[in-house]
Design a protein around this motif. Structure first.
Motif, PDB file in Angstrom:
ATOM      1  N   ALA A 154       6.645  -1.235   4.910  1.00  0.00           N
ATOM      2  CA  ALA A 154       7.241   0.164   4.116  1.00  0.00           C
ATOM      3  C   ALA A 154       8.976   0.218   4.372  1.00  0.00           C
ATOM      4  O   ALA A 154       9.443   0.886   3.610  1.00  0.00           O
ATOM      5  CB  ALA A 154       6.645   1.223   4.643  1.00  0.00           C
ATOM      6  N   CYS A 155       9.401  -0.240   5.493  1.00  0.00           N
ATOM      7  CA  CYS A 155      10.844  -0.101   5.727  1.00  0.00           C
ATOM      8  C   CYS A 155      11.427  -0.776   4.667  1.00  0.00           C
ATOM      9  O   CYS A 155      12.737  -0.300   4.180  1.00  0.00           O
ATOM     10  CB  CYS A 155      11.130  -0.821   7.113  1.00  0.00           C
ATOM     11  N   HIS A 185       9.072   9.274   7.882  1.00  0.00           N
ATOM     12  CA  HIS A 185       9.282   8.001   8.837  1.00  0.00           C
ATOM     13  C   HIS A 185      10.684   7.659   9.257  1.00  0.00           C
ATOM     14  O   HIS A 185      11.566   7.713   8.320  1.00  0.00           O
ATOM     15  CB  HIS A 185       8.511   6.838   8.234  1.00  0.00           C
ATOM     16  N   SER A 187      11.966   5.008   8.985  1.00  0.00           N
ATOM     17  CA  SER A 187      12.539   3.962   8.105  1.00  0.00           C
ATOM     18  C   SER A 187      13.670   4.428   7.042  1.00  0.00           C
ATOM     19  O   SER A 187      14.375   3.655   6.535  1.00  0.00           O
ATOM     20  CB  SER A 187      11.675   3.302   7.557  1.00  0.00           C
ATOM     21  N   GLY A 240       0.809  11.101   3.785  1.00  0.00           N
ATOM     22  CA  GLY A 240       0.406  10.886   5.101  1.00  0.00           C
ATOM     23  C   GLY A 240       1.614  10.564   6.081  1.00  0.00           C
ATOM     24  O   GLY A 240       1.583   9.400   6.279  1.00  0.00           O
ATOM     25  N   ASP A 267       6.276   7.476  -0.129  1.00  0.00           N
ATOM     26  CA  ASP A 267       5.974   6.560   1.045  1.00  0.00           C
ATOM     27  C   ASP A 267       4.503   6.779   1.290  1.00  0.00           C
ATOM     28  O   ASP A 267       4.206   7.960   2.133  1.00  0.00           O
ATOM     29  CB  ASP A 267       6.930   6.459   2.247  1.00  0.00           C
ATOM     30  N   MET A 270       0.522   4.177   5.297  1.00  0.00           N
ATOM     31  CA  MET A 270      -1.031   4.064   5.851  1.00  0.00           C
ATOM     32  C   MET A 270      -2.117   4.642   5.032  1.00  0.00           C
ATOM     33  O   MET A 270      -2.966   4.178   4.679  1.00  0.00           O
ATOM     34  CB  MET A 270      -0.965   5.005   7.163  1.00  0.00           C
ATOM     35  N   ASN A 296       0.714   0.033   2.403  1.00  0.00           N
ATOM     36  CA  ASN A 296       0.556  -1.032   3.221  1.00  0.00           C
ATOM     37  C   ASN A 296      -0.805  -1.356   3.166  1.00  0.00           C
ATOM     38  O   ASN A 296      -1.672  -0.881   3.953  1.00  0.00           O
ATOM     39  CB  ASN A 296       0.997  -0.734   4.730  1.00  0.00           C
TER      40      ASN A 296
END
Ligand SMILES: *Cc1c(COP(=O)(O)O)cnc(C)c1O
Length: 486
Positions: A154-155, A185, A187, A240, A267, A270, A296
């Motif tokens: 995801a980064c 996050h 990221s 999330g 994003d 999860m 992901n």
């Protein structure tokens, strides 16, 4: 003299040790609960067991495999244990392991369509499947102007989305501004830095009482930036969040992004997997307004690391930002314009045949099998949350929307930290923490492939009994009052 030497593993040896390695893995996974979930070694313990120099002469594979048990295993934290409740699940299912093996066995690099057509076409196809499997908008499909690509993480998805947003603006990079929430996050912060935007031009927007981004605060920030002569460029919403599983209000965020012409990235690292179940697709409400989206499979969809699915609404915006055509890569297929060259969709040039494992997973489990585990984990999280609610010593911090339960002991940070330490030292299970409302909060992420109700029940029993012991431990409570007084 002049003797022909061959250092390779012979086909017979490869076959033999290949079977042995698979046997080892099957045995390991069957007895994974016998190991302490969190590795108990001290820093430097593993290196101390390794020779200081690489071997001059090759060694037997039997010795190499034996050293896995002797040297490596003590330093393993068992992510595949059904008692691993830390961070996020990292499902490495059997079909995904075999897919990964097949990919490394074929050993192809698929940077151009021509360097292995199957590598590109299977990826395009499986990513299109996933759009229907998750109920994502059709404009992410390859048959439209959009498309999907496998990133590692995801980064990386965040980085390429910020770069595409930056290029689309064609403006002074020093004046570009990016927005996300205080709960997003880390990221996103990294992506902004790497893509050359000014770090001080990242706005972390306040959250509401559900820990989701406040659209009103977002719009206020955009207006203030416009007034200051800056150029709003990029917005990232989260489905999330990592700390609390909060779901940002995508419909309202998307409307603001459109109004001010921002690239809107979503994003769902999860939690995106939850959308496999139609009754949980509400989490993606508003995603149709996104310019890019990622989740992901390597977290909650039974696929071993790494595997991030990244989608864009307009693939040209991505490839225009990332495509460079040196002489040595020129080829007929690319010139024809009939093929996808995924090197133009990511940061590196070379890429693995990663869609194989996703293909194996989807075909092995079927949509039905994957839905089964999502539903099971969500139901277990709800049940765990109910137990927390009924215990006056604990507080449920958020009603879990999906598979992550955030809770804390009522006794304060030091007690919660001590609960965490003692549980993780025990090796029986692994739990991690975060801060919500500046208070230490325990996170119970339920999503390992083999986690059963019994594991979750035992986890709760252990948490309660450790907490009781701490409360009754005079030395510890004295220590707390001294620290508080200090
Ligand atoms: C786990 C997570 C990430 C980071 O994922 P990587 O694939 O390791 O980069 C990013 N965002 C969210 C919401 C996450 O849960």
């Amino acid at each position: 003299m002049g003797e022909k030497r061959d250092y390779h593993m012979s086909p017979e040896e490869f076959r033999h040790w290949g079977y042995q390695t698979i046997d080892w893995l099957v045995d390991y996974r069957q007895k994974v609960e016998e190991f302490p979930v969190l590795s108990q070694v001290e820093p430097g313990d593993i290196r101390a067991k390794l020779p200081s120099n690489a071997p001059q002469q090759g060694e037997s594979f039997a010795e190499i495999l034996a050293d896995i048990d002797r040297i490596i295993m003590p330093g393993i934290t068992h992510w595949q244990s059904p008692n691993f409740f830390g961070f996020f699940p990292a499902g490495a299912s059997a079909p995904s392991i075999l897919g990964e093996l097949m990919s490394s066995g074929l050993g192809v690099l698929g940077f151009l369509w021509a360097t292995s057509p199957a590598c590109t076409e299977l990826e395009t196809h499986v990513l299109d499947w996933l759009i229907d499997m998750l109920g994502l908008p059709d404009h992410f499909k390859s048959s439209t102007g959009g498309g999907g690509v496998l990133q590692d993480t995801a980064c990386s998805a965040a980085i390429v989305s910020v770069i595409a947003a930056r290029e689309q603006k064609k403006a002074d990079i020093n004046r570009l501004v990016a927005y996300t929430s205080t709960e997003a996050h880390s990221s996103l912060e990294k992506a902004v830095r790497i893509s050359g935007l000014r770090p001080e031009n990242l706005r972390l927007i306040d959250i509401d009482h559900h820990y989701a981004m406040s659209p009103d605060r977002l719009e206020q920030a955009i207006k203030a930036d416009l007034q200051a002569g800056l150029i709003p460029c990029y917005l990232a919403g989260t489905v999330g969040t990592t700390s609390s599983n909060a779901i940002d209000p995508l419909t309202r965020l998307g409307a603001i992004a459109q109004k001010y012409d921002l690239w809107f990235h979503v994003d769902g690292a999860m939690s995106g997997t939850a959308a496999l179940c139609p009754e949980l697709r509400w989490i993606h409400q508003g995603v149709e307004l996104a310019d890019s989206y990622c989740f992901n499979p390597h977290k909650w969809m039974m696929t071993n690391f790494d595997c991030n699915c990244f989608y864009v609404r307009d693939r040209l915006k991505l490839t225009n930002a990332l495509s460079i055509m040196p002489e040595y890569l020129k080829n007929e297929a690319t010139d024809s314009g009939k093929v996808i060259d995924y090197r133009d969709w990511q940061l590196p040039l070379s890429r693995r045949f990663k869609s194989l494992k996703l293909w194996f997973v989807i075909r092995h489990y079927g949509i039905e099998g994957l839905q089964h585990y999502v539903r099971k984990h969500v139901a277990l999280a709800k049940e765990f949350a109910q137990w927390v609610k009924l215990d006056p010593a604990f507080k449920l911090v958020v009603n879990p929307p999906l598979n992550l339960v955030c809770f804390r002991h009522q006794g304060g940070d030091l007690i919660n930290q001590e609960i965490l330490n003692r549980i993780n030292e025990s090796g029986t299970m692994y739990l991690t923490s975060t801060k919500l409302d500046q208070k230490l909060t325990l996170r119970m992420a339920i999503g390992q492939a083999e986690t059963e109700r019994e594991n979750v029940k035992l986890a709760w029993k252990l948490i309660r009994s450790v907490a009781e012991k701490i409360i009754n431990d005079n030395d510890f409570t004295c220590q707390i009052s001294t620290e508080k007084a200090a």
